[in-house]
Motif scaffolding. Structure first.
Motif, PDB file in Angstrom:
ATOM      1  N   GLY A 272      34.713  44.183  38.364  1.00  0.00           N
ATOM      2  CA  GLY A 272      33.266  44.282  38.140  1.00  0.00           C
ATOM      3  C   GLY A 272      32.623  42.904  38.147  1.00  0.00           C
ATOM      4  O   GLY A 272      31.543  42.699  38.720  1.00  0.00           O
ATOM      5  N   ALA A 273      33.293  41.942  37.508  1.00  0.00           N
ATOM      6  CA  ALA A 273      32.748  40.575  37.458  1.00  0.00           C
ATOM      7  C   ALA A 273      32.722  39.953  38.856  1.00  0.00           C
ATOM      8  O   ALA A 273      31.797  39.205  39.204  1.00  0.00           O
ATOM      9  CB  ALA A 273      33.579  39.722  36.500  1.00  0.00           C
ATOM     10  N   ILE A 274      33.725  40.281  39.667  1.00  0.00           N
ATOM     11  CA  ILE A 274      33.740  39.757  41.047  1.00  0.00           C
ATOM     12  C   ILE A 274      32.577  40.371  41.843  1.00  0.00           C
ATOM     13  O   ILE A 274      31.816  39.657  42.499  1.00  0.00           O
ATOM     14  CB  ILE A 274      35.112  40.053  41.719  1.00  0.00           C
ATOM     15  N   LEU A 275      32.425  41.697  41.727  1.00  0.00           N
ATOM     16  CA  LEU A 275      31.314  42.356  42.441  1.00  0.00           C
ATOM     17  C   LEU A 275      29.969  41.811  41.959  1.00  0.00           C
ATOM     18  O   LEU A 275      29.027  41.662  42.739  1.00  0.00           O
ATOM     19  CB  LEU A 275      31.343  43.867  42.202  1.00  0.00           C
ATOM     20  N   GLY A 276      29.881  41.538  40.676  1.00  0.00           N
ATOM     21  CA  GLY A 276      28.628  41.109  40.074  1.00  0.00           C
ATOM     22  C   GLY A 276      28.351  39.617  40.190  1.00  0.00           C
ATOM     23  O   GLY A 276      27.366  39.124  39.624  1.00  0.00           O
ATOM     24  N   ASN A 277      29.213  38.872  40.887  1.00  0.00           N
ATOM     25  CA  ASN A 277      28.982  37.438  41.022  1.00  0.00           C
ATOM     26  C   ASN A 277      29.238  36.881  42.415  1.00  0.00           C
ATOM     27  O   ASN A 277      28.668  35.856  42.780  1.00  0.00           O
ATOM     28  CB  ASN A 277      29.864  36.666  40.034  1.00  0.00           C
ATOM     29  N   PHE A 278      30.108  37.542  43.182  1.00  0.00           N
ATOM     30  CA  PHE A 278      30.508  36.929  44.451  1.00  0.00           C
ATOM     31  C   PHE A 278      30.192  37.764  45.680  1.00  0.00           C
ATOM     32  O   PHE A 278      30.304  37.268  46.808  1.00  0.00           O
ATOM     33  CB  PHE A 278      31.998  36.568  44.400  1.00  0.00           C
ATOM     34  N   TYR A 279      29.827  39.030  45.472  1.00  0.00           N
ATOM     35  CA  TYR A 279      29.417  39.852  46.608  1.00  0.00           C
ATOM     36  C   TYR A 279      28.174  39.193  47.215  1.00  0.00           C
ATOM     37  O   TYR A 279      27.340  38.632  46.500  1.00  0.00           O
ATOM     38  CB  TYR A 279      29.088  41.259  46.102  1.00  0.00           C
ATOM     39  N   SER A 280      28.040  39.235  48.522  1.00  0.00           N
ATOM     40  CA  SER A 280      26.919  38.571  49.214  1.00  0.00           C
ATOM     41  C   SER A 280      26.804  37.105  48.780  1.00  0.00           C
ATOM     42  O   SER A 280      25.710  36.553  48.645  1.00  0.00           O
ATOM     43  CB  SER A 280      25.593  39.299  48.978  1.00  0.00           C
ATOM     44  N   THR A 281      27.967  36.506  48.535  1.00  0.00           N
ATOM     45  CA  THR A 281      28.033  35.097  48.124  1.00  0.00           C
ATOM     46  C   THR A 281      27.126  34.842  46.908  1.00  0.00           C
ATOM     47  O   THR A 281      26.515  33.783  46.775  1.00  0.00           O
ATOM     48  CB  THR A 281      27.699  34.164  49.320  1.00  0.00           C
ATOM     49  N   GLU A 299      41.486  34.353  27.954  1.00  0.00           N
ATOM     50  CA  GLU A 299      42.398  33.608  28.835  1.00  0.00           C
ATOM     51  C   GLU A 299      43.055  34.539  29.855  1.00  0.00           C
ATOM     52  O   GLU A 299      43.234  34.179  31.018  1.00  0.00           O
ATOM     53  CB  GLU A 299      43.437  32.820  28.022  1.00  0.00           C
ATOM     54  N   ALA A 300      43.402  35.755  29.414  1.00  0.00           N
ATOM     55  CA  ALA A 300      43.998  36.726  30.351  1.00  0.00           C
ATOM     56  C   ALA A 300      42.992  37.082  31.446  1.00  0.00           C
ATOM     57  O   ALA A 300      43.336  37.188  32.636  1.00  0.00           O
ATOM     58  CB  ALA A 300      44.436  37.977  29.598  1.00  0.00           C
ATOM     59  N   PHE A 301      41.726  37.238  31.044  1.00  0.00           N
ATOM     60  CA  PHE A 301      40.658  37.566  31.998  1.00  0.00           C
ATOM     61  C   PHE A 301      40.519  36.439  33.026  1.00  0.00           C
ATOM     62  O   PHE A 301      40.477  36.673  34.237  1.00  0.00           O
ATOM     63  CB  PHE A 301      39.355  37.778  31.221  1.00  0.00           C
ATOM     64  N   LEU A 302      40.471  35.196  32.532  1.00  0.00           N
ATOM     65  CA  LEU A 302      40.271  34.052  33.433  1.00  0.00           C
ATOM     66  C   LEU A 302      41.461  33.879  34.387  1.00  0.00           C
ATOM     67  O   LEU A 302      41.276  33.547  35.565  1.00  0.00           O
ATOM     68  CB  LEU A 302      40.060  32.762  32.621  1.00  0.00           C
ATOM     69  N   LYS A 303      42.656  34.138  33.860  1.00  0.00           N
ATOM     70  CA  LYS A 303      43.858  33.981  34.695  1.00  0.00           C
ATOM     71  C   LYS A 303      43.822  35.008  35.846  1.00  0.00           C
ATOM     72  O   LYS A 303      44.036  34.666  37.005  1.00  0.00           O
ATOM     73  CB  LYS A 303      45.097  34.200  33.814  1.00  0.00           C
ATOM     74  N   ARG A 304      43.521  36.253  35.491  1.00  0.00           N
ATOM     75  CA  ARG A 304      43.486  37.311  36.515  1.00  0.00           C
ATOM     76  C   ARG A 304      42.343  37.062  37.516  1.00  0.00           C
ATOM     77  O   ARG A 304      42.487  37.277  38.718  1.00  0.00           O
ATOM     78  CB  ARG A 304      43.310  38.669  35.822  1.00  0.00           C
ATOM     79  N   LEU A 305      41.224  36.591  36.990  1.00  0.00           N
ATOM     80  CA  LEU A 305      40.077  36.292  37.846  1.00  0.00           C
ATOM     81  C   LEU A 305      40.430  35.199  38.860  1.00  0.00           C
ATOM     82  O   LEU A 305      40.157  35.330  40.065  1.00  0.00           O
ATOM     83  CB  LEU A 305      38.899  35.846  36.971  1.00  0.00           C
ATOM     84  N   ALA A 306      41.057  34.128  38.379  1.00  0.00           N
ATOM     85  CA  ALA A 306      41.418  33.023  39.271  1.00  0.00           C
ATOM     86  C   ALA A 306      42.409  33.500  40.326  1.00  0.00           C
ATOM     87  O   ALA A 306      42.303  33.130  41.506  1.00  0.00           O
ATOM     88  CB  ALA A 306      41.991  31.861  38.464  1.00  0.00           C
ATOM     89  N   GLU A 307      43.361  34.356  39.920  1.00  0.00           N
ATOM     90  CA  GLU A 307      44.330  34.890  40.893  1.00  0.00           C
ATOM     91  C   GLU A 307      43.612  35.666  41.988  1.00  0.00           C
ATOM     92  O   GLU A 307      43.863  35.483  43.177  1.00  0.00           O
ATOM     93  CB  GLU A 307      45.290  35.875  40.198  1.00  0.00           C
ATOM     94  N   ARG A 308      42.701  36.537  41.569  1.00  0.00           N
ATOM     95  CA  ARG A 308      42.031  37.390  42.565  1.00  0.00           C
ATOM     96  C   ARG A 308      41.082  36.585  43.444  1.00  0.00           C
ATOM     97  O   ARG A 308      40.935  36.862  44.633  1.00  0.00           O
ATOM     98  CB  ARG A 308      41.331  38.567  41.875  1.00  0.00           C
ATOM     99  N   LEU A 309      40.438  35.569  42.867  1.00  0.00           N
ATOM    100  CA  LEU A 309      39.554  34.726  43.694  1.00  0.00           C
ATOM    101  C   LEU A 309      40.362  33.936  44.714  1.00  0.00           C
ATOM    102  O   LEU A 309      39.876  33.622  45.798  1.00  0.00           O
ATOM    103  CB  LEU A 309      38.742  33.774  42.817  1.00  0.00           C
ATOM    104  N   GLY A 310      41.612  33.642  44.346  1.00  0.00           N
ATOM    105  CA  GLY A 310      42.493  32.914  45.268  1.00  0.00           C
ATOM    106  C   GLY A 310      42.735  33.691  46.551  1.00  0.00           C
ATOM    107  O   GLY A 310      43.079  33.118  47.583  1.00  0.00           O
ATOM    108  N   SER A 311      42.569  35.010  46.502  1.00  0.00           N
ATOM    109  CA  SER A 311      42.813  35.800  47.711  1.00  0.00           C
ATOM    110  C   SER A 311      41.522  36.118  48.468  1.00  0.00           C
ATOM    111  O   SER A 311      41.544  36.893  49.431  1.00  0.00           O
ATOM    112  CB  SER A 311      43.569  37.090  47.372  1.00  0.00           C
ATOM    113  N   ALA A 312      40.407  35.530  48.044  1.00  0.00           N
ATOM    114  CA  ALA A 312      39.160  35.720  48.808  1.00  0.00           C
ATOM    115  C   ALA A 312      39.355  35.132  50.203  1.00  0.00           C
ATOM    116  O   ALA A 312      39.950  34.062  50.345  1.00  0.00           O
ATOM    117  CB  ALA A 312      38.005  35.020  48.103  1.00  0.00           C
ATOM    118  N   LYS A 313      38.880  35.843  51.213  1.00  0.00           N
ATOM    119  CA  LYS A 313      38.994  35.297  52.565  1.00  0.00           C
ATOM    120  C   LYS A 313      37.626  34.752  52.980  1.00  0.00           C
ATOM    121  O   LYS A 313      36.676  35.497  53.226  1.00  0.00           O
ATOM    122  CB  LYS A 313      39.486  36.369  53.541  1.00  0.00           C
TER     123      LYS A 313
END
Ligand SMILES: NC(=O)c1ccc[n+]([C@@H]2O[C@H](COP(=O)([O-])OP(=O)(O)OC[C@H]3O[C@@H](n4cnc5c(N)ncnc54)[C@H](O)[C@@H]3O)[C@@H](O)[C@H]2O)c1
Length: 485
Positions: A272-281, A299-313
């Motif tokens: 949800g945070a990814i959709l609400g911050n990075f969709y349409s840049t 910290e768990a949230f930030l770790k998972r967030l950083a992992e998933r952002l790492g796979s942004a193309k």
């Protein structure tokens, strides 16, 4: 480049493309490369006059048609948009820089949804019968007349349709002025509407920046203004419309809260945070850019967030596997970079991103700041780019108060598995468009819009009809009139 992005002419007025080369030149820049992909001209006073006179002329006849006839044209336009989805998506990507992985599924699709939905409603826009003892009354739902739509640059096709579809369904004419940054897509909407059978003059598209918008809003022949844009522009447009007591819809900016409780499904909350911050840049008005995360899972949230952002193309938006594109313009990129610099200077912890991506296009890395506090500029001002601010909280009442401590009120979201808490919290958040265990969904069936400085009025849903029509009430006396003398 392979795609012909130069339109036949700058404006679409009275059923056809028209040009007036004495208007100032507008260069359309492809955000992924910085290349100029089209040259247009701003509307001159002569073009504005033609748009207004043809709109007013056509509106009277359009209002006299049966609602189902109007609706049929809108629904036909929806079908054409769907058939041309691929080409329209390519154009939207060139206009905005948004990746095809988004535009193929969201822009023309959402525009077609609005045309279909309001086309379906057009035949049911009736008044009511009111019994008054021996007498009675009735109401008639009438169009407002000539409406002006002013668009922002993040969703040019969608905004052109979200304003045009309800306006036309109610029997109005519309003059739509796209953002000067993204002038191409609305011309296609006009073309398709007329191909579907819309009589000439009912949906005119004219180009230009604030001056052209100002001339339209200030014209006494205009009855309604619907703006999608920033709060400062909204204040100016609202004030000018008030001079003529015009109806307004204001879809403005936000700094919306997204609250993640300790019992949330972590991956869904991160999604949800990814959709609400990075969709349409990150260039979405309703974005949940203040992400309040319970301290126990931060910290768990930030770790998972950083992992998933790492796979942004990140890359060429025409490559359908790319899911993160450039900013719309170099100036918007610079505004965002300035905010990132402020976040660093204010002492927020940079979790990832934070830099420009070298090259010709206007790319910035997806950026996350943690340990953000309420007083920091990046927690108070709308950035309108891919910058997430993560703030900590421990107490429900406290986070609600902090979430509401903003002049904006567009959206709000909550992630929790506790259904009572979800509704209790959403019930107290001051925002027009809210989400439980989700973020940024905008189906045409639900009203969309903000409270506080984020706007007035609502788009979409049956509610939008209220904002593009007015009621006439008629008292009918059945007996004699009793006058005092
Ligand atoms: N709430 C929503 O639905 C929504 C959706 C998308 C964007 N937005 C907001 O829009 C902003 C970004 O878009 P933008 O930079 O294009 O906004 P903007 O306010 O700069 O411009 C919006 C439109 O208004 C026109 N305009 C500017 N000054 C005018 C004036 N004085 N009179 C008449 N028209 C005038 C512009 O030419 C443009 O077409 C952000 O704040 C974002 O949050 C809101």
């Amino acid at each position: 480049m392979g795609y012909d992005t130069q339109p036949k002419a700058s404006h679409f007025v009275d059923g056809q493309y028209i040009e007036d080369t004495s208007g100032a030149v507008m260069e359309v820049v492809y955000p992924a490369t910085g290349a100029v992909i089209a040259r247009l001209h701003e509307a001159t006073p002569a073009i504005i006059e033609k748009a207004i006179t043809s709109g007013r002329r056509a509106q009277a006849e359009w209002a006299g048609m049966m609602g189902v006839e109007r609706g049929r044209i809108l629904r036909r336009a929806a079908d054409i948009m769907r058939e041309r989805n691929y080409d329209l998506s390519v154009l939207e990507t060139h206009d905005t820089g948004k990746p095809m992985s988004e535009t193929l599924y969201v822009d023309a699709t959402s525009g077609a949804d609005a045309l279909e939905y309001f086309g379906g409603l057009a035949g049911s826009l009736t008044g009511e019968h009111v019994p008054l003892g021996g007498d009675w009354g009735y109401t008639v739902r009438e169009p407002l007349g000539l409406c002006v739509g002013l668009g922002a640059w993040n969703y040019p096709t969608q905004i052109a349709c979200w304003k045009g579809a309800p306006a036309l369904a109610c029997g109005n004419a519309m003059i739509f002025k796209p953002s000067e940054t993204t002038p191409l897509c609305a011309l296609k909407v006009a073309e398709i509407l007329h191909e579907a059978g819309l009589p000439a003059g009912l949906y005119n598209v004219i180009q230009g920046a604030g001056d052209v918008g100002r001339a339209l809003v200030g014209d006494e022949r205009v009855d309604k203004v619907s703006l999608t844009g920033s709060v400062p522009t909204g204040k100016r447009v609202y004030a000018s419309a008030a001079e003529g007591m015009k109806h307004v819809t204001m879809e403005l900016g936000g700094k919306s809260p997204l609250v993640v409780f300790e019992d949330a499904d972590l991956d869904n909350a991160v999604g949800g945070a990814i959709l609400g911050n990075f969709y349409s840049t990150g260039q979405v008005c309703s974005n949940g850019t203040r992400v309040f995360v319970h301290k126990s899972i931060k910290e768990a949230f930030l770790k998972r967030l950083a992992e998933r952002l790492g796979s942004a193309k990140i890359g060429d938006p025409l490559d359908e596997t790319v899911n993160f594109g450039p900013m719309v313009s170099s100036s918007q990129r610079d505004i965002v970079l300035d905010y990132i610099a402020k976040g660093k200077a204010e002492g927020a912890r940079l979790v990832c991103g934070g830099s420009v991506i070298a090259g010709d296009g206007f790319y910035i890395q997806p950026t996350v700041f943690a340990d953000v506090t309420d007083d920091m500029v990046i927690a108070r001002e709308e950035i309108f780019g891919p910058v997430m601010a993560v703030l900590d909280f421990e107490d429900e009442a406290d986070v609600i108060a902090r979430a509401n401590n903003t002049e904006y009120g567009l959206s709000a979201g909550v992630f929790t598995r506790d259904i009572s808490r979800a509704h209790r919290v959403i019930g107290q958040l001051q925002a027009g468009s809210c989400f439980i265990n989700s973020y940024n969904d905008a189906p045409v069936e639900l009203p969309f819009g903000g409270s506080k400085l984020s706007g007035v009025g609502r788009e979409n849903s049956k509610t939008a009809i209220e904002h593009y029509s007015q009621l006439k009430s008629v008292y009918v006396r059945m007996g004699d009139v009793e006058a005092p003398f």
